[in-house]
Each structure stands twice: as structure tokens, then as C-alpha cells.
Motif scaffolding. Structure first.
Motif, PDB file in Angstrom:
ATOM      1  N   ALA A  66       0.835  -1.202   0.000  1.00 21.71           N
ATOM      2  CA  ALA A  66       0.000   0.000   0.000  1.00 21.71           C
ATOM      3  C   ALA A  66       0.869   1.251   0.000  1.00 21.71           C
ATOM      4  N   ALA A  67       1.970   1.223   0.753  1.00 16.33           N
ATOM      5  CA  ALA A  67       2.884   2.371   0.785  1.00 16.33           C
ATOM      6  C   ALA A  67       3.444   2.652  -0.599  1.00 16.33           C
ATOM      7  N   LEU A  68       3.828   1.611  -1.320  1.00 20.84           N
ATOM      8  CA  LEU A  68       4.339   1.787  -2.682  1.00 20.84           C
ATOM      9  C   LEU A  68       3.256   2.353  -3.601  1.00 20.84           C
ATOM     10  N   ALA A  69       2.025   1.893  -3.419  1.00 21.90           N
ATOM     11  CA  ALA A  69       0.918   2.399  -4.246  1.00 21.90           C
ATOM     12  C   ALA A  69       0.685   3.881  -3.977  1.00 21.90           C
ATOM     13  N   ILE A  70       0.774   4.279  -2.717  1.00 21.16           N
ATOM     14  CA  ILE A  70       0.605   5.698  -2.367  1.00 21.16           C
ATOM     15  C   ILE A  70       1.733   6.530  -2.968  1.00 21.16           C
ATOM     16  N   ARG A  71       2.954   6.016  -2.868  1.00 17.35           N
ATOM     17  CA  ARG A  71       4.107   6.734  -3.421  1.00 17.35           C
ATOM     18  C   ARG A  71       3.959   6.919  -4.917  1.00 17.35           C
ATOM     19  N   SER A  72       3.393   5.935  -5.596  1.00 18.67           N
ATOM     20  CA  SER A  72       3.234   6.007  -7.045  1.00 18.67           C
ATOM     21  C   SER A  72       2.107   6.964  -7.437  1.00 18.67           C
ATOM     22  N   ALA A  73       0.982   6.883  -6.735  1.00 18.17           N
ATOM     23  CA  ALA A  73      -0.189   7.691  -7.107  1.00 18.17           C
ATOM     24  C   ALA A  73      -0.118   9.111  -6.569  1.00 18.17           C
ATOM     25  N   TYR A  74       0.485   9.272  -5.383  1.00 17.74           N
ATOM     26  CA  TYR A  74       0.508  10.597  -4.743  1.00 17.74           C
ATOM     27  C   TYR A  74       1.926  10.897  -4.228  1.00 17.74           C
ATOM     28  N   PRO A  75       2.858  11.197  -5.123  1.00 23.75           N
ATOM     29  CA  PRO A  75       4.256  11.383  -4.700  1.00 23.75           C
ATOM     30  C   PRO A  75       4.469  12.539  -3.730  1.00 23.75           C
ATOM     31  N   ALA A  76       3.515  13.465  -3.635  1.00 27.41           N
ATOM     32  CA  ALA A  76       3.670  14.594  -2.715  1.00 27.41           C
ATOM     33  C   ALA A  76       3.229  14.256  -1.292  1.00 27.41           C
ATOM     34  N   ILE A  77       2.597  13.090  -1.113  1.00 25.06           N
ATOM     35  CA  ILE A  77       2.185  12.663   0.228  1.00 25.06           C
ATOM     36  C   ILE A  77       3.331  11.901   0.879  1.00 25.06           C
ATOM     37  N   GLY A  78       3.712  12.314   2.060  1.00 23.31           N
ATOM     38  CA  GLY A  78       4.772  11.619   2.777  1.00 23.31           C
ATOM     39  C   GLY A  78       4.304  10.261   3.262  1.00 23.31           C
ATOM     40  N   VAL A  79       5.186   9.287   3.210  1.00 18.86           N
ATOM     41  CA  VAL A  79       4.875   7.941   3.699  1.00 18.86           C
ATOM     42  C   VAL A  79       5.916   7.549   4.734  1.00 18.86           C
ATOM     43  N   LEU A  80       5.467   7.340   5.962  1.00 17.73           N
ATOM     44  CA  LEU A  80       6.356   6.913   7.036  1.00 17.73           C
ATOM     45  C   LEU A  80       5.995   5.485   7.427  1.00 17.73           C
ATOM     46  N   VAL A  81       6.826   4.539   7.031  1.00 20.65           N
ATOM     47  CA  VAL A  81       6.636   3.148   7.425  1.00 20.65           C
ATOM     48  C   VAL A  81       7.101   3.010   8.870  1.00 20.65           C
ATOM     49  N   PHE A  82       6.237   2.445   9.706  1.00 18.81           N
ATOM     50  CA  PHE A  82       6.517   2.336  11.141  1.00 18.81           C
ATOM     51  C   PHE A  82       6.252   0.892  11.544  1.00 18.81           C
ATOM     52  N   SER A  83       7.314   0.120  11.742  1.00 17.56           N
ATOM     53  CA  SER A  83       7.136  -1.326  11.873  1.00 17.56           C
ATOM     54  C   SER A  83       8.165  -1.946  12.798  1.00 17.56           C
ATOM     55  N   GLN A  84       7.919  -3.202  13.149  1.00 14.51           N
ATOM     56  CA  GLN A  84       8.899  -4.000  13.879  1.00 14.51           C
ATOM     57  C   GLN A  84       9.870  -4.684  12.932  1.00 14.51           C
ATOM     58  N   TRP A  85       9.565  -4.661  11.620  1.00 12.57           N
ATOM     59  CA  TRP A  85      10.294  -5.474  10.663  1.00 12.57           C
ATOM     60  C   TRP A  85      11.015  -4.620   9.636  1.00 12.57           C
ATOM     61  N   VAL A  86      12.170  -5.096   9.204  1.00 15.16           N
ATOM     62  CA  VAL A  86      12.887  -4.467   8.099  1.00 15.16           C
ATOM     63  C   VAL A  86      12.704  -5.345   6.868  1.00 15.16           C
ATOM     64  N   GLU A  87      11.940  -4.861   5.919  1.00 22.89           N
ATOM     65  CA  GLU A  87      11.729  -5.565   4.654  1.00 22.89           C
ATOM     66  C   GLU A  87      12.618  -4.881   3.616  1.00 22.89           C
ATOM     67  N   THR A  88      13.799  -5.453   3.384  1.00 27.63           N
ATOM     68  CA  THR A  88      14.838  -4.761   2.624  1.00 27.63           C
ATOM     69  C   THR A  88      14.419  -4.445   1.201  1.00 27.63           C
ATOM     70  N   ASP A  89      13.825  -5.399   0.496  1.00 24.75           N
ATOM     71  CA  ASP A  89      13.459  -5.171  -0.902  1.00 24.75           C
ATOM     72  C   ASP A  89      12.464  -4.026  -1.028  1.00 24.75           C
ATOM     73  N   TYR A  90      11.446  -4.032  -0.161  1.00 27.14           N
ATOM     74  CA  TYR A  90      10.455  -2.967  -0.226  1.00 27.14           C
ATOM     75  C   TYR A  90      11.068  -1.630   0.171  1.00 27.14           C
ATOM     76  N   ALA A  91      11.924  -1.641   1.193  1.00 30.83           N
ATOM     77  CA  ALA A  91      12.571  -0.399   1.618  1.00 30.83           C
ATOM     78  C   ALA A  91      13.380   0.199   0.478  1.00 30.83           C
ATOM     79  N   ARG A  92      14.091  -0.646  -0.239  1.00 27.19           N
ATOM     80  CA  ARG A  92      14.884  -0.152  -1.368  1.00 27.19           C
ATOM     81  C   ARG A  92      13.983   0.442  -2.445  1.00 27.19           C
ATOM     82  N   ARG A  93      12.852  -0.194  -2.714  1.00 24.34           N
ATOM     83  CA  ARG A  93      11.930   0.337  -3.727  1.00 24.34           C
ATOM     84  C   ARG A  93      11.327   1.661  -3.277  1.00 24.34           C
ATOM     85  N   LEU A  94      10.966   1.759  -2.009  1.00 20.32           N
ATOM     86  CA  LEU A  94      10.413   3.011  -1.501  1.00 20.32           C
ATOM     87  C   LEU A  94      11.389   4.164  -1.675  1.00 20.32           C
ATOM     88  N   LEU A  95      12.662   3.878  -1.467  1.00 21.38           N
ATOM     89  CA  LEU A  95      13.672   4.921  -1.519  1.00 21.38           C
ATOM     90  C   LEU A  95      14.147   5.224  -2.929  1.00 21.38           C
TER      91      LEU A  95
END
Length: 214
Positions: A66-95
Motif C-alpha cells: 500500500a505504501a508503494l501504491a501511495i508513493r506512485s499515485a501521490y508522490p507529494a504525500i509523505g509515507v512513514l513506514v513504522f514497523s517492527q520489521w525491516v523488509e529490505t526489498d520494499y525499503a529499497r523500492r520506496l527509496l
């Protein structure tokens, strides 16, 4: 500043709402799953979204998708992932897909409420906020080409032969396959690598470059 919160733990979700209220940050919506998050973001167009990684129904990666979808559709909206887990592949895509307006913090490493709020404000303003542990994981883990990861063992074998400069006919002879079978495998390789149709051999070159980089 207006935010949307997506967190399936009701106690933590309510706690974040109360915390942000103390800092004069308006919570436009507080939801428990990814579908509700996307609906809320589309309706409210907040300055930022606070997103948990694992939410219903499978509790795996719904929040990150969902975070990636928001980043794609609304790049001006900030997305702060707040989790217990580090998902490296997704983190790299987000950045990598967009610069700024993104953060990734780990719940058990936040030492003060002020630190969390400051990070949220920074992300909403167009900056980044990354937990050092997330950075460590990104540096330690090699980038994975998602397209190459989708290839079957036979397709990877054929791509390796393409990288050696062999034609489809030569590959068919080497692997004792019918020419038509090799053509189907090569087409599948191009499809899985998301390479657009090209009347020339340009796709073969692009596929080989992807293979060599990996």
C-alpha cells in the motif's frame, strides 16, 4: 498538518492518535488494513501517512504494498513506514522510485515521542527519515532484480546462453529443445523482465545487461 494512520493493533493505533493530537497534528483517518488506508488517502489527501508493514488479511506485506501504491499515485504525500520489521526489498523500492517524502522507522527503536513526531514532520515536508538499522540492512543486502527472480531455472539457463551471444537456433541445439520451445522461453524471459516489445534485437541486449548486473 494532516495525517492518516494504518495500524492493525488498536492500542498502538489509538496511542498514535493521542500522541499526534498533543503535537497539534490532525488525524484525518485511523484504519486497520491496507484497503482502508488506500481509500482514506484517496479521500483525505493528507500530508503524510503512517503505515504498518504487516496488516490483515495475511499479515505479511500489505502495508508496504500500500505504501508503494501511495508513493506512485501521490508522490507529494509523505509515507512513514513504522514497523517492527525491516523488509529490505520494499525499503529499497520506496527509496529508489521517488526521492523524499519517505521514512522507515522501527517501533522498538524509537526512544522518544518527540523523535517520532520530528521524523513524521520531516517526511511530510519532503525529507527522509531512516532508522540506522534500516540503513544497515540496505547496505548489507545486495539489490535483487525482481524480474530475474521470477525466471525459472530453464529460463535463467537460456538467458545465460543469450549472454554468451548464442542465437535461438544455437540454444535449441545446445539444450536439445525444439526451436519453438526456445522462442517461447525467450518471450517469457522478456515478459518477466518487463521489457517492451521491440522489432529489433534490443530486448536481447537489455536482458543480457540485467543478467550481467545481477
Amino acid at each position: 498538518m494532516r495525517v492518516v494512520i494504518a495500524e492493525d493493533n488498536p492500542l498502538l493505533r489509538d496511542g498514535i492518535v493521542l500522541l499526534l493530537g498533543e503535537y497539534d497534528i490532525a488525524v484525518a483517518a485511523a484504519v486497520s488494513d491496507a484497503d482502508a488506508l488506500l481509500t482514506a488517502v484517496a479521500a483525505e489527501r493528507p500530508d503524510a501517512a503512517v503505515v504498518d508493514v504487516r496488516m490483515p488479511p495475511t499479515h505479511t506485506d500489505e502495508g508496504l504494498r500500500a505504501a508503494l501504491a501511495i508513493r506512485s499515485a501521490y508522490p507529494a504525500i509523505g509515507v512513514l513506514v513504522f514497523s517492527q520489521w525491516v523488509e529490505t526489498d520494499y525499503a529499497r523500492r520506496l527509496l529508489s522510485e521517488h526521492t523524499g517524502h519517505v521514512g522507515y522507522l522501527l517501533k522498538d527503536r524509537i526512544v522518544s515521542t518527540g523523535e517520532f513526531v520530528e521524523a513524521l514532520r520531516r517526511v511530510a515536508a519532503g525529507g527522509t527519515a531512516l532508522d540506522p538499522e534500516v540503513v544497515r540492512h540496505l547496505l548489507a543486502a545486495p539489490a535483487v532484480d525482481a524480474g530475474l527472480a521470477r525466471l525459472s531455472a530453464r529460463e535463467r539457463q537460456i538467458l545465460g546462453l543469450i549472454a554468451e551471444g548464442r542465437s535461438n537456433v544455437a540454444i535449441a541445439e545446445a539444450l536439445h529443445l525444439a526451436d519453438r520451445s526456445v522462442e517461447k522461453h525467450v518471450t517469457a524471459i522478456f515478459t518477466k523482465l518487463d521489457l517492451p516489445h521491440d522489432r529489433s534485437d534490443h530486448r536481447r541486449v537489455l536482458a543480457v545487461l540485467r543478467y550481467l548486473r545481477a
